[in-house]
Design an enzyme around this catalytic site. Structure first.
Site, short mmCIF file in Angstrom:
data_model
loop_
_atom_site.label_atom_id
_atom_site.label_comp_id
_atom_site.label_asym_id
_atom_site.label_seq_id
_atom_site.Cartn_x
_atom_site.Cartn_y
_atom_site.Cartn_z
N VAL A 15 49.26 38.83 45.09
CA VAL A 15 48.28 37.85 45.45
C VAL A 15 48.61 37.41 47.11
O VAL A 15 47.72 37.37 47.75
CB VAL A 15 48.25 36.84 44.51
CG1 VAL A 15 47.40 35.76 44.73
CG2 VAL A 15 47.84 37.14 43.07
N GLU A 130 41.62 27.67 41.40
CA GLU A 130 40.56 28.50 41.01
C GLU A 130 41.05 29.95 40.60
O GLU A 130 40.46 30.77 39.48
CB GLU A 130 39.60 28.76 42.14
CG GLU A 130 38.42 29.56 41.94
CD GLU A 130 37.50 28.89 40.81
OE1 GLU A 130 36.69 28.01 41.02
OE2 GLU A 130 37.31 29.52 39.72
N VAL A 133 42.11 31.56 36.41
CA VAL A 133 41.40 32.05 35.55
C VAL A 133 40.21 32.88 35.98
O VAL A 133 39.60 32.55 36.87
CB VAL A 133 40.84 30.91 34.52
CG1 VAL A 133 39.96 31.36 33.30
CG2 VAL A 133 41.87 29.70 34.00
N ILE A 137 36.18 35.42 39.75
CA ILE A 137 35.01 34.77 39.13
C ILE A 137 35.36 33.30 39.32
O ILE A 137 36.24 32.78 38.82
CB ILE A 137 34.84 34.93 37.55
CG1 ILE A 137 34.57 36.61 37.35
CG2 ILE A 137 33.44 34.26 37.10
CD1 ILE A 137 34.58 36.79 35.64
N GLY A 188 48.26 46.50 40.28
CA GLY A 188 48.46 45.02 40.81
C GLY A 188 47.85 44.17 39.67
O GLY A 188 47.69 42.85 39.88
N GLU A 191 50.90 41.04 34.89
CA GLU A 191 51.87 40.00 35.07
C GLU A 191 53.25 40.64 35.16
O GLU A 191 53.43 41.88 35.08
CB GLU A 191 52.10 38.91 33.88
CG GLU A 191 50.53 38.24 33.81
CD GLU A 191 50.28 37.48 34.91
OE1 GLU A 191 51.24 36.42 35.41
OE2 GLU A 191 49.30 37.55 35.42
N ASP A 202 48.79 35.27 28.35
CA ASP A 202 48.03 34.86 29.62
C ASP A 202 46.73 34.74 29.23
O ASP A 202 46.21 33.48 29.85
CB ASP A 202 47.98 36.33 30.37
CG ASP A 202 47.20 36.15 31.74
OD1 ASP A 202 47.87 35.37 32.67
OD2 ASP A 202 46.30 36.50 31.95
N LYS A 206 44.93 30.75 29.90
CA LYS A 206 43.69 30.73 30.47
C LYS A 206 42.48 29.72 29.63
O LYS A 206 41.79 29.05 30.28
CB LYS A 206 43.12 32.09 30.97
CG LYS A 206 43.87 32.69 31.94
CD LYS A 206 43.37 34.00 32.19
CE LYS A 206 44.17 34.73 33.25
NZ LYS A 206 44.00 36.29 33.50
#
Ligand code: NDP
Ligand code: HSE
Length: 440
Positions: A15, A130, A133, A137, A188, A191, A202, A206
């Site tokens: 990320v 943002e 989750v 989106i 990628g 986790e 996960d 969320k």
């Protein structure tokens, strides 16, 4: 010298590197929208000697995130290192130092969110998330801002890209679980600890975050009934298809009387349902509002580009707030702190729906009779049933166990499990029964 907004990037893996690419490739559009450039001033990683992409300036690297937190030229800390305890220390220190924070870390928010959101409110800094989750989106903003006036009734979605990718590859290409997981890791999506993906943890983090935003209730993530795709067998995918379903990794948050129906589990979804068409690492979130009706958002749920887009959007929002000194305008959880209450979670035994059951039995007289009696005694009615195995190409293959697959009519989970408790005491049942919920 041109004024710029200083960013401290904590973590530069999938990320973090995606964010550097986003900020570099779209620098002029970003400056056009913002009026000032964004400048990543320092980057914290675990190991500065690792060979990295050319996007990562080596002279900005450090192994100490606190150097970023204490740097007066940094206004925004972006936490994309993952994990809970160290990330909590860094985010807490950043807030106490008066920095605004962007994080993609749903585990941190689900487990320690209340503390850091409260602290951020007290310190008057923004804490945006943002990317935490559904990757690319913009679901957080939609719930927090666009739907701020609406009474949300339910959220149903596919919010773990890795699980959806694995099930899609197993269903469409017949890949093994391990090969599909390795592909998701290479892309990628997964986790650092992929058991969080395939075990449902996960998605649980969320849906806890979404439920707070939607219902204004603090949700204890560790109390959400959670099952992962790691409990599925390839035969379940095959049998489900034969029955007209596809198995999807679902997360549900729904108002159920005075409680919340929260759950994470793989579910059989009718093959013609919209969620059945969400493939690969795509995510989808279906929101049902009291006056609004149904809204569906879908898009890439994981990976560098989509996640970095969400992180960068938060950074721009904060930069805009800084430019007009308007931080804390929108509460991070959508609701003012005083308006939040503690969620009461509905017992999963009260779940009512249709069920898929796969029993593994010794093929001998009386077994099916015992199974159907136990179900009937517990008010569970059978809709369809078939037995697979024993015979292959017209010949009896061996005397090994066979699969008996049942679809029930609507029943409560408590009754189905009571029947299974009786069934599993029968000496012809040779393996634990697979129970999957059907989501209509
Ligand atoms: P990676 O494992 O790819 O990257 C983690 C980065 O953090 C690495 O650069 C690592 O350093 C650094 N790091 C880890 N621990 C420390 C530490 N103690 N001190 C300093 N640096 C540290 O993870 P991702 O980029 O995939 O994920 C990051 C976060 O974003 C996680 O919270 C994840 O849940 C979330 N997320 C990820 C998505 C995805 O699709 N990957 C999507 C949405 C959210 P080094 O490089 O030296 O190892
Ligand atoms: N591991 C996560 C997933 C990343 O697969 O959905 C996005 O949050």
């Amino acid at each position: 010298m041109t004024k710029s907004i200083g960013i401290g990037l904590v973590g530069c893996g999938i990320v973090g590197t995606g964010l550097l690419q986003q900020l570099k490739e779209n620098a002029s559009a970003i400056e056009g929208r913002l009026g000032v450039p964004l400048d990543v001033r320092r980057i914290a990683v675990r190991d500065v000697t690792t060979v990295r992409s050319d996007l990562v300036p080596r002279d900005k690297l450090t192994t100490d995130p606190m150097e970023l937190v204490n740097d007066p030229d940094i206004q925004v800390i972006v936490e994309v290192m993952g994990g809970v305890e160290r990330a909590y220390e860094v985010v807490r220190a950043a807030i106490l130092a008066g920095k605004h924070v962007v994080t993609a870390n749903k585990a941190l928010l689900a487990e320690r969110g209340a503390e850091i959101w409260n602290l951020a409110e007290e310190q008057g800094v923004d804490l945006y998330y943002e990317a935490a989750v559904a990757g690319g989106i913009p679901i957080i903003r939609v719930l927090r801002e666009a739907l701020a006036s609406e009474r949300i009734l339910a959220i149903r979605g596919i919010v773990n890209g890795t699980s959806n990718y694995i099930l899609s590859r197993m269903t469409e290409e017949g890949l093994s679980f391990d090969v599909a997981l390795a592909e998701a890791q290479a892309a990628g999506y997964a986790e650092a600890d992929p058991t969080l993906d395939v075990g449902g943890g996960d998605a649980c983090h969320k849906i806890a975050i979404l439920a707070t935003l939607a219902f204004g209730q603090r949700v204890p993530a560790d109390q959400i009934p959670t099952e992962g795709i790691d409990r599925l067998s390839p035969v379940d995918i095959t049998f489900a298809r034969r029955l007209g379903f596809i198995i999807k990794p679902l997360a549900v948050a729904r108002v159920a009387g005075d409680a919340l129906d929260l759950r994470v589990h793989p579910a059989l979804v009718p093959i013609e349902a919209t969620l059945a068409t969400v493939h690969g690492a795509l995510n989808a979130v279906a929101i049902e509002g009291a006056l609004l009706g149904p809204v569906l958002m879908s898009g890439p749920g994981a990976g560098a580009g989509p996640t970095a887009t969400s992180v960068a959007g938060d950074v721009l929002d904060i930069a805009r707030n800084l430019e007009c000194r308007a931080h804390s305008r929108v509460p991070a959880r959508g609701f003012r702190r005083v308006a939040l209450s503690d969620a009461k979670l509905r017992d999963i035994g009260d779940h009512r729906g249709r069920f898929y059951l796969r029993l593994t039995v010794d093929d001998r007289p009386g077994v099916l009779g015992a199974v159907t009696s136990a179900l009937g005694d517990n008010d569970v009615s059978i809709e369809q049933m078939f037995q697979e195995g024993g015979w292959q190409r017209g010949k009896r293959s061996d005397t090994g166990p066979v699969s008996v697959v049942l679809l029930t009519h609507r029943a409560t989970e408590r009754n189905v499990r009571a029947a299974l408790a009786v069934i599993e005491r029968h000496d012809a049942i040779v393996a634990p029964t697979q129970l999957l919920r059907i989501e209509e």
